[in-house]
Design an enzyme around this catalytic site. Sequence first.
Site, PDB file in Angstrom:
ATOM      1  N   CYS A 153      -2.769  -7.307   4.370  1.00 34.14           N
ATOM      2  CA  CYS A 153      -1.668  -6.991   5.295  1.00 34.14           C
ATOM      3  C   CYS A 153      -2.189  -6.682   6.696  1.00 34.14           C
ATOM      4  O   CYS A 153      -1.404  -6.500   7.621  1.00 34.14           O
ATOM      5  CB  CYS A 153      -0.852  -5.825   4.764  1.00 34.14           C
ATOM      6  SG  CYS A 153      -0.234  -6.095   3.096  1.00 34.14           S
TER       7      CYS A 153
ATOM      8  N   HIS B 116       1.868  -1.549  10.119  1.00 35.89           N
ATOM      9  CA  HIS B 116       2.278  -2.402   9.010  1.00 35.89           C
ATOM     10  C   HIS B 116       3.392  -1.712   8.234  1.00 35.89           C
ATOM     11  O   HIS B 116       3.338  -0.509   7.972  1.00 35.89           O
ATOM     12  CB  HIS B 116       1.071  -2.683   8.114  1.00 35.89           C
ATOM     13  CG  HIS B 116       1.441  -3.271   6.793  1.00 35.89           C
ATOM     14  ND1 HIS B 116       2.282  -4.347   6.682  1.00 35.89           N
ATOM     15  CD2 HIS B 116       1.100  -2.915   5.525  1.00 35.89           C
ATOM     16  CE1 HIS B 116       2.453  -4.624   5.394  1.00 35.89           C
ATOM     17  NE2 HIS B 116       1.746  -3.781   4.677  1.00 35.89           N
TER      18      HIS B 116
ATOM     19  N   ASN C 194       8.269  -5.169   2.533  1.00 36.05           N
ATOM     20  CA  ASN C 194       6.868  -5.313   2.937  1.00 36.05           C
ATOM     21  C   ASN C 194       6.531  -6.795   2.974  1.00 36.05           C
ATOM     22  O   ASN C 194       6.470  -7.449   1.939  1.00 36.05           O
ATOM     23  CB  ASN C 194       5.977  -4.571   1.933  1.00 36.05           C
ATOM     24  CG  ASN C 194       4.492  -4.697   2.239  1.00 36.05           C
ATOM     25  OD1 ASN C 194       4.068  -5.592   2.978  1.00 36.05           O
ATOM     26  ND2 ASN C 194       3.701  -3.810   1.669  1.00 36.05           N
TER      27      ASN C 194
END
Lengths: 81, 321
Positions: free
Chosen positions: B121, B246, B277
């Site tokens: 990520c 993030h 996400n």
Amino acid sequence: MPSTADIQAGLAEILEEVAGVTPADATPEKSFTDDLDVDSLSMVEIATAVEDKFGVAIPDDELGNIKTVGDAISYIEKNQG
Amino acid sequence: MTIQLTTGAPGARILGFGSYRPRRRVTNDELAQRMDTNDEWVQSRVGIAERRWAEPDETLVEMSVAAGGKALAASGLDAGEIDLVLLATTSPPKAIPGLAPRIAHQIGVPRPGAFDVNAGCAGWCYALSAAADAIRSGSARNVLVIGGERLTDYTNLDDRATAVIFADGAGAAVVGPADEPAIGPVVWGSDGDLHDAIAIPENETGMSMAGQAVYRWATTKLTETLVEAMRRAGVGPDDIDVFAPHQANLRIIELMAKRLKLPERTVIARDIVRSGNTSSASVPLALAALLESGEAKSGDVALLLGYGAGLTFAGQVVVLP
């Protein structure tokens, strides 16, 4: 070495700060999940706060065995310096 | 004999953003019909109200082309001025070939340097740093940096631990030269001892995540990364107009903001609430949304942080276009 009462009081402060638990409710027989509505992520925050305050390490696999306030107090007493 | 070097621009800046969100919204109530979960549980644990799941025609390439094309249009550049195309992704359908060349081709960028970046990520923030460095060294005039994911391809959609979290989408930015640097030094690194904390286990097709371990890592170790990113860029918490980490978990986002002592006025990206996400797409998706809504504006100083599977992390301060 802090007394058991000191540890309980310190833990109650952390519980109030992290999870909004009323300090009077943080008694040894209380289950974090069932009685105090503390979820698994808040348990991580409590663990890191306990590590900072009492100088003990609580790895994730040990954290899973700490179910009640009393478990946490004995863990701190057993593992402190 | 001495090898001659090129020289690039004194600094780099983001010229424009673009994004693609899959058509299909999936609410917590819909997930509660297929697994043992509920809206209250998901919102209180991860802060997600709904997420987007890609349909079969919304492939990683199509979503990335759409986001990249919009970023190019927003930058005002011609496709021919892009010398490098980077795709940050953790969820390509196949290992070979990398997708950046095909995406560049479909956008109409003629024969650029092109490669995929897999840094979990953190991928988009890693690629953003590589782009800025390429511009400063003279390796590229302008760079298209895309983060694209179809995480649902690698998620067991009946697993309540992960299906409520992971989602799909693409975000992109064009990075170009600047006399006044508008992308600060990166603070990046990895903690490879935690390699199995976010992973596809042996003989499985869906991701698993050690939630408590990742939560602990993110809320303790990464605060210092953010502080260091600000220090290296020469700014402090009071200078941060926008905080866009993030979008992994709303509680991590809020806890980081609290620990950094960001001022009240700082706009905090909470795109996770409606996007879930989306791994390396999450930071550009969040920034594009804040600029579109007017919550963030041109010239704002933004603190970025990517972190995830690897485990990897990368933070930097940028000025928004």
